[in-house]
Motif scaffolding. Structure first.
Motif: not given
Length: 618
Positions: A457-460, A473-476
């Motif tokens: 997952a990618m976050s910005l 959070q994106a990777a659960n």
């Protein structure tokens, strides 16, 4: 007796006496590859191909019937077979063939498919007919609407060269599909195929351990001590010279398959005894393992005379974790500028001396301020989509145009290209791996040189703590905002950094528990915590029991050495089964604690990629 055919080589003539044309045709119709036939008759694949071609036994291409015979299928979607009629019609347009990544598996997947598809778009824009060769129905590149023509074929020399002979392209791109097509470059080059981008010799220079080692020596670029072995005795001799721990792996592996960190002769012997294929041609590779080093990935675009560094990614996890399993930060974070300058200088030297044309990835380790080169890949890496999205730079498009012969100096102006330090990013981007441990609870959770993740997952965000919190959070994974934190660190990590982490957690009202050594260190510095038993230590309940009982909300465990890693497996398994987030390095612990504090103090906003792209200084 059959008269030998004078126009064939001696090896092919010998094969002709044992395998006449009718039998050759029958074997091919029944699905035997040239390699299989060569193995059966104990000859070379080249001799089989030579004889087969001489006998006129060549495949034709059929069109996939996407209309179920209801209408005439018009889709440019082909496969090969040994039949009479060829349904693939060659156009007179200038064309380029792109070799895909083959079957998706851990270690090689959608990142390379992204590169292939972006290359198709770039080639179309440049006026070329695009021909895709791949064999995975789950990828975007095998959608028949993407390329002008699709061949659903295995990525073997036999199948690829037949397509090339039929289509007569201006060139073939092998560097966007990962390691699988890259390994075909030498054979294709010897067959007279024009390889677009880095030459097959340049690819071999980076892939061949001895040639690459000689290049590093010539350029005076530090690297971990290494050696190659074909037996336990040779392997033991190497480890005595370079010292334990060592990183061992077979030659030509993908995704770190079968790699392992070894700490003793007994473990080394066990590894060698279990190794299935170690020969002079495919020796065992042994490298000095740099414990506690910080790893970096650098992506670059080069054209022999110029080199643009498009991204420098810092790994949160310490050295020894496969790059595909590491949490990567872009731009780099909290690192000595001198080390960055050294890595950029080494990257440019390597690109020039290898003769890179197109994409290139270099992996570095920084230990005690010294920069070591781990490996160079003169191809697209799995970080390319991440870098492209984070920086708003069309990395693959630029690399494709370079491979077609355009000058990077001209493209610098067109795309406003600067080096990574000067990109002017006003935000942080984090790549977070996603693991299948909750589905495969007995698979073991300790991260190492063999790739384990099945996605990312990618976050910005505008700040590092917010980006890291979003990545979780994106990777659960869910960071706790209260509860109990377990801490167990190795001797080297018993320093000011762990004290700062513990104090921050205490400030946020977390309760702390620790194993004996860590407990003594923390309480000795005035930090309140409770003592618990280690795994395997006399006395219950131990930390494994406490995690299973649901009394731990976050785990910080930094193992070092073979025994510690064994204990970490038990702790990690309990954490996964109980849904408890855990980290195995001080760096990850620091980032996680900052992310927890960020979640407690602010609400997160949402912005599109396009909005973040406007934050880049022009």
């Amino acid at each position: 007796m059959t008269t030998p055919l004078p126009e064939l080589s001696g090896e092919a003539q010998a094969l002709a006496l044992r395998l006449p044309a009718p039998k050759m045709k029958k074997a091919k119709e029944h699905g035997f590859s040239d390699f299989q036939i060569a193995t059966i008759f104990q000859t070379s694949e080249t001799a089989v191909r030579e004889l087969r071609t001489h006998c006129g036994v060549v495949s034709v291409f059929k069109t996939v019937d996407t209309c179920a015979a209801e209408f005439d299928a018009k889709t440019p979607y082909h496969y090969s077979t040994y039949d009479e009629e060829n349904e693939s019609v060659r156009s007179d347009r200038k064309k380029v063939i792109i070799l895909g990544g083959g079957p998706n598996r851990i270690g090689q997947g959608i990142e390379f498919d992204y590169c292939c598809v972006q290359a198709v778009f770039a080639l179309r824009e440049a006026g070329y007919e695009t021909i895709m060769v791949n064999c995975n129905p789950e990828t975007v590149s095998t959608d028949y609407d993407i390329a002008d023509k699709l061949y659903f074929e295995p990525l073997t020399f036999e199948d690829v060269i037949r397509i090339i002979e039929h289509e007569q392209p201006l060139g073939v791109i092998v560097s966007f599909g990962g390691q699988t097509p890259l390994k075909l470059s030498t054979k294709l080059d010897k067959a007279g195929v024009n390889i677009l981008g880095t030459s097959s010799d340049g690819i071999d220079l980076a892939e061949d351990r001895k040639r690459f080692g000689a290049l590093l020596e010539k350029l005076d670029i530090p690297h971990p001590d290494y050696g190659t072995a074909t037996s336990f005795a040779e392997a033991q001799e190497i480890t005595r010279r370079i010292g334990y721990p060592v990183l061992v792996r077979p030659s030509y592996v993908l995704g770190g398959r079968a790699m392992k960190i070894i700490y003793s002769d007994d473990s080394l012997k066990e590894y060698v005894d279990q190794a299935l294929f170690i020969t002079e041609k495919y020796p065992l590779l042994i490298d000095r393992f740099l414990e506690t080093a910080v790893e970096f990935d650098i992506d670059a675009i080069a054209d022999r005379t110029d080199c643009v560094i498009s991204g420098i990614m810092q790994h949160v996890e310490a050295a020894g974790i496969h790059s595909g399993d590491s949490t990567s930060i872009l731009p780099y974070y909290n690192i000595d500028p001198a080390a960055i300058a050294t890595m950029k200088e080494h990257t440019r030297k390597l690109a020039e001396n290898i003769g890179v044309i197109g994409l290139m990835n270099v992996q570095y380790a920084v230990q005690n301020g010294k920069v070591y080169v781990i490996e160079v890949n003169p191809r697209a890496s799995r970080t390319v989509p991440f870098v492209g999205k984070a920086t708003a730079i069309p990395v693959v498009k630029i690399a494709t145009r370079v491979m077609l012969g355009e000058k990077l100096s001209d493209l610098r102006r067109e795309f406003d290209l600067k080096d990574c330090d000067e990109l002017g990013l006003k935000h942080m981007a984090i790549k977070e791996p996603v693991f299948p441990f909750s589905k495969f609870v007995k698979s073991g959770v300790y991260l190492g040189p063999e790739m384990r993740s099945t996605g990312e997952a990618m976050s910005l965000a505008e700040s590092f703590p917010e980006a890291f919190a979003k990545a979780y959070q994106a990777a659960n994974m869910h960071l706790p905002l209260s509860g109990t934190v377990f801490i167990s660190v190795n001797e080297q990590d018993k320093n000011q950094r762990i004290l700062n982490i513990a104090r921050e957690l205490y400030r946020m009202d977390f309760d702390l528990v620790a194993t004996a050594g860590t407990h003594a260190f923390l309480t000795g510095h005035g930090i309140e915590c409770k003592k618990v038993f280690k795994v395997g230590e006399e006395g219950r309940p131990n930390i494994f029991d406490i995690i299973k009982l649901g009394k731990i909300d976050f785990v910080i465990n930094t193992p070092r050495g073979e025994r510690a890693l064994h204990d970490e497996e038990a702790i990690g398994s309990a954490s996964v089964q109980s849904g408890v987030p855990f980290v195995t390095t001080i760096e990850a612990a620091e980032a996680s604690v900052r992310a927890m504090d960020c979640i407690r103090c602010q609400e997160f906003g949402v912005k599109s990629l396009q909005e973040y792209a406007t934050y880049r200084d022009r």
